[in-house]
Write a protein that holds these residues in place. Sequence first.
Motif, PDB file in Angstrom:
ATOM      1  N   PHE A   4       4.733  11.341  -3.322  1.00 27.50           N
ATOM      2  CA  PHE A   4       3.466  11.691  -2.712  1.00 27.50           C
ATOM      3  C   PHE A   4       2.973  10.657  -1.712  1.00 27.50           C
ATOM      4  O   PHE A   4       2.400  11.006  -0.685  1.00 27.50           O
ATOM      5  N   GLY A   5       3.136   9.375  -2.020  1.00 24.36           N
ATOM      6  CA  GLY A   5       2.590   8.370  -1.117  1.00 24.36           C
ATOM      7  C   GLY A   5       3.076   6.969  -1.418  1.00 24.36           C
ATOM      8  O   GLY A   5       3.664   6.693  -2.462  1.00 24.36           O
ATOM      9  N   LEU A   6       2.820   6.085  -0.461  1.00 25.58           N
ATOM     10  CA  LEU A   6       3.187   4.681  -0.567  1.00 25.58           C
ATOM     11  C   LEU A   6       1.995   3.841  -0.146  1.00 25.58           C
ATOM     12  O   LEU A   6       1.361   4.128   0.864  1.00 25.58           O
ATOM     13  N   TRP A   7       1.693   2.831  -0.941  1.00 22.38           N
ATOM     14  CA  TRP A   7       0.636   1.869  -0.617  1.00 22.38           C
ATOM     15  C   TRP A   7       1.248   0.474  -0.633  1.00 22.38           C
ATOM     16  O   TRP A   7       2.097   0.179  -1.470  1.00 22.38           O
ATOM     17  N   ILE A   8       0.785  -0.376   0.247  1.00 23.02           N
ATOM     18  CA  ILE A   8       1.109  -1.796   0.185  1.00 23.02           C
ATOM     19  C   ILE A   8      -0.221  -2.535   0.122  1.00 23.02           C
ATOM     20  O   ILE A   8      -1.091  -2.340   0.972  1.00 23.02           O
ATOM     21  N   ILE A   9      -0.368  -3.359  -0.918  1.00 24.11           N
ATOM     22  CA  ILE A   9      -1.621  -4.074  -1.174  1.00 24.11           C
ATOM     23  C   ILE A   9      -1.345  -5.565  -1.050  1.00 24.11           C
ATOM     24  O   ILE A   9      -0.434  -6.088  -1.696  1.00 24.11           O
ATOM     25  N   ASN A  10      -2.133  -6.252  -0.216  1.00 23.33           N
ATOM     26  CA  ASN A  10      -1.905  -7.693  -0.030  1.00 23.33           C
ATOM     27  C   ASN A  10      -2.366  -8.478  -1.251  1.00 23.33           C
ATOM     28  O   ASN A  10      -2.957  -7.935  -2.175  1.00 23.33           O
ATOM     29  N   LYS A  11      -2.092  -9.776  -1.246  1.00 25.80           N
ATOM     30  CA  LYS A  11      -2.380 -10.585  -2.437  1.00 25.80           C
ATOM     31  C   LYS A  11      -3.870 -10.725  -2.724  1.00 25.80           C
ATOM     32  O   LYS A  11      -4.252 -11.090  -3.830  1.00 25.80           O
ATOM     33  N   ARG A  19       0.474   5.579   3.307  1.00 24.51           N
ATOM     34  CA  ARG A  19       1.068   6.746   3.955  1.00 24.51           C
ATOM     35  C   ARG A  19       1.330   7.812   2.907  1.00 24.51           C
ATOM     36  O   ARG A  19       1.813   7.523   1.819  1.00 24.51           O
ATOM     37  N   ASN A  20       1.002   9.054   3.247  1.00 28.92           N
ATOM     38  CA  ASN A  20       1.271  10.195   2.370  1.00 28.92           C
ATOM     39  C   ASN A  20       2.524  10.903   2.854  1.00 28.92           C
ATOM     40  O   ASN A  20       2.766  10.993   4.065  1.00 28.92           O
ATOM     41  N   PHE A  21       3.311  11.433   1.911  1.00 25.29           N
ATOM     42  CA  PHE A  21       4.565  12.099   2.258  1.00 25.29           C
ATOM     43  C   PHE A  21       4.596  13.559   1.843  1.00 25.29           C
ATOM     44  O   PHE A  21       5.306  14.348   2.422  1.00 25.29           O
ATOM     45  N   ALA A  22       3.891  13.926   0.798  1.00 30.47           N
ATOM     46  CA  ALA A  22       3.923  15.304   0.300  1.00 30.47           C
ATOM     47  C   ALA A  22       2.541  15.701  -0.194  1.00 30.47           C
ATOM     48  O   ALA A  22       1.731  14.854  -0.562  1.00 30.47           O
ATOM     49  N   GLU A  23       2.306  16.984  -0.202  1.00 27.63           N
ATOM     50  CA  GLU A  23       1.061  17.515  -0.751  1.00 27.63           C
ATOM     51  C   GLU A  23       1.122  17.421  -2.265  1.00 27.63           C
ATOM     52  O   GLU A  23       2.181  17.410  -2.860  1.00 27.63           O
ATOM     53  N   GLY A  24      -0.027  17.357  -2.900  1.00 24.88           N
ATOM     54  CA  GLY A  24      -0.047  17.346  -4.350  1.00 24.88           C
ATOM     55  C   GLY A  24      -1.164  16.499  -4.916  1.00 24.88           C
ATOM     56  O   GLY A  24      -1.647  16.769  -5.998  1.00 24.88           O
ATOM     57  N   LEU A  25      -1.563  15.471  -4.190  1.00 25.42           N
ATOM     58  CA  LEU A  25      -2.670  14.639  -4.635  1.00 25.42           C
ATOM     59  C   LEU A  25      -3.910  15.021  -3.841  1.00 25.42           C
ATOM     60  O   LEU A  25      -3.823  15.525  -2.724  1.00 25.42           O
ATOM     61  N   ALA A  26      -5.064  14.758  -4.408  1.00 29.25           N
ATOM     62  CA  ALA A  26      -6.322  15.073  -3.726  1.00 29.25           C
ATOM     63  C   ALA A  26      -6.429  14.268  -2.434  1.00 29.25           C
ATOM     64  O   ALA A  26      -6.088  13.086  -2.407  1.00 29.25           O
ATOM     65  N   PRO A  27      -6.899  14.897  -1.350  1.00 25.12           N
ATOM     66  CA  PRO A  27      -7.084  14.154  -0.099  1.00 25.12           C
ATOM     67  C   PRO A  27      -8.233  13.146  -0.250  1.00 25.12           C
ATOM     68  O   PRO A  27      -9.257  13.456  -0.860  1.00 25.12           O
ATOM     69  N   LEU A  28      -8.032  11.953   0.278  1.00 22.22           N
ATOM     70  CA  LEU A  28      -9.028  10.896   0.172  1.00 22.22           C
ATOM     71  C   LEU A  28      -9.394  10.374   1.547  1.00 22.22           C
ATOM     72  O   LEU A  28      -8.604  10.470   2.487  1.00 22.22           O
ATOM     73  N   GLY A  65      -0.348   9.510 -14.949  1.00 29.17           N
ATOM     74  CA  GLY A  65      -1.447  10.448 -15.101  1.00 29.17           C
ATOM     75  C   GLY A  65      -0.886  11.772 -15.598  1.00 29.17           C
ATOM     76  O   GLY A  65       0.297  11.865 -15.935  1.00 29.17           O
ATOM     77  N   GLU A  66      -1.710  12.785 -15.632  1.00 35.73           N
ATOM     78  CA  GLU A  66      -1.244  14.097 -16.085  1.00 35.73           C
ATOM     79  C   GLU A  66      -0.266  14.729 -15.103  1.00 35.73           C
ATOM     80  O   GLU A  66       0.619  15.476 -15.505  1.00 35.73           O
ATOM     81  N   THR A  67      -0.440  14.449 -13.817  1.00 33.77           N
ATOM     82  CA  THR A  67       0.375  15.126 -12.807  1.00 33.77           C
ATOM     83  C   THR A  67       1.115  14.184 -11.862  1.00 33.77           C
ATOM     84  O   THR A  67       1.795  14.643 -10.954  1.00 33.77           O
ATOM     85  N   PHE A  68       0.981  12.886 -12.048  1.00 30.78           N
ATOM     86  CA  PHE A  68       1.662  11.950 -11.156  1.00 30.78           C
ATOM     87  C   PHE A  68       1.946  10.641 -11.876  1.00 30.78           C
ATOM     88  O   PHE A  68       1.434  10.378 -12.950  1.00 30.78           O
ATOM     89  N   LYS A  69       2.793   9.848 -11.244  1.00 28.23           N
ATOM     90  CA  LYS A  69       3.160   8.537 -11.768  1.00 28.23           C
ATOM     91  C   LYS A  69       2.995   7.521 -10.642  1.00 28.23           C
ATOM     92  O   LYS A  69       3.316   7.789  -9.494  1.00 28.23           O
ATOM     93  N   MET A  70       2.475   6.358 -10.985  1.00 31.18           N
ATOM     94  CA  MET A  70       2.266   5.272 -10.035  1.00 31.18           C
ATOM     95  C   MET A  70       3.185   4.124 -10.466  1.00 31.18           C
ATOM     96  O   MET A  70       3.031   3.580 -11.553  1.00 31.18           O
ATOM     97  N   THR A  71       4.166   3.787  -9.624  1.00 31.38           N
ATOM     98  CA  THR A  71       5.091   2.707  -9.924  1.00 31.38           C
ATOM     99  C   THR A  71       4.715   1.520  -9.051  1.00 31.38           C
ATOM    100  O   THR A  71       4.564   1.661  -7.834  1.00 31.38           O
ATOM    101  N   PHE A  81       3.686  -3.308  -3.961  1.00 28.62           N
ATOM    102  CA  PHE A  81       4.171  -2.065  -3.379  1.00 28.62           C
ATOM    103  C   PHE A  81       3.966  -0.989  -4.438  1.00 28.62           C
ATOM    104  O   PHE A  81       4.432  -1.133  -5.568  1.00 28.62           O
ATOM    105  N   VAL A  82       3.268   0.078  -4.072  1.00 32.71           N
ATOM    106  CA  VAL A  82       2.904   1.126  -5.026  1.00 32.71           C
ATOM    107  C   VAL A  82       3.442   2.454  -4.514  1.00 32.71           C
ATOM    108  O   VAL A  82       3.173   2.847  -3.381  1.00 32.71           O
TER     109      VAL A  82
END
Length: 137
Positions: A4-11, A19-28, A65-71, A81-82
């Motif tokens: 669904f998406g990729l996040w990079i969070i600084n220290k 960046r989002n790649f696929a539909e499925g998560l709520a738009p923010l 979560g019920e419908t997604f996983k955050m690694t 990197f998320v």
Amino acid sequence: MAIFGLWIINKAGGLVYQRNFAEGLAPLTSNEYLVLAGTLHGIHAITSRISPAAGSSSGAQVIEGETFKMTIMLTATGTKFVLLTSLAETTADVILQKVYEAYSDAVMKNPFHTPEMPIRSEGFETRVTTVIGIGQS
């Protein structure tokens, strides 16, 4: 399986890439992404301190979560990197490692990139697209 998406969070807990790649998560909104990144940064810091195992912990690595996983992959420099995926995705760790390699080559070796600032690199975007394409096949 879906990514669904990729996040990079600084220290410091700031969102430097999203960046989002696929539909499925709520738009923010952009602000909501920033708040979520900061919240995740805090949760990750707390989980690294409360580990019951002896020694140090790198914090939460997977949140489901019920419908997604955050690694979450924490680098030696403190950058996180998320990857947001479906629950069935099994290659998240491999994909995150490849994204980190792309980040190291295309972003950190760029003399015009300021560390800890938002990532604006066409080379990085292209490599992420390739990695995510490989991960979904």
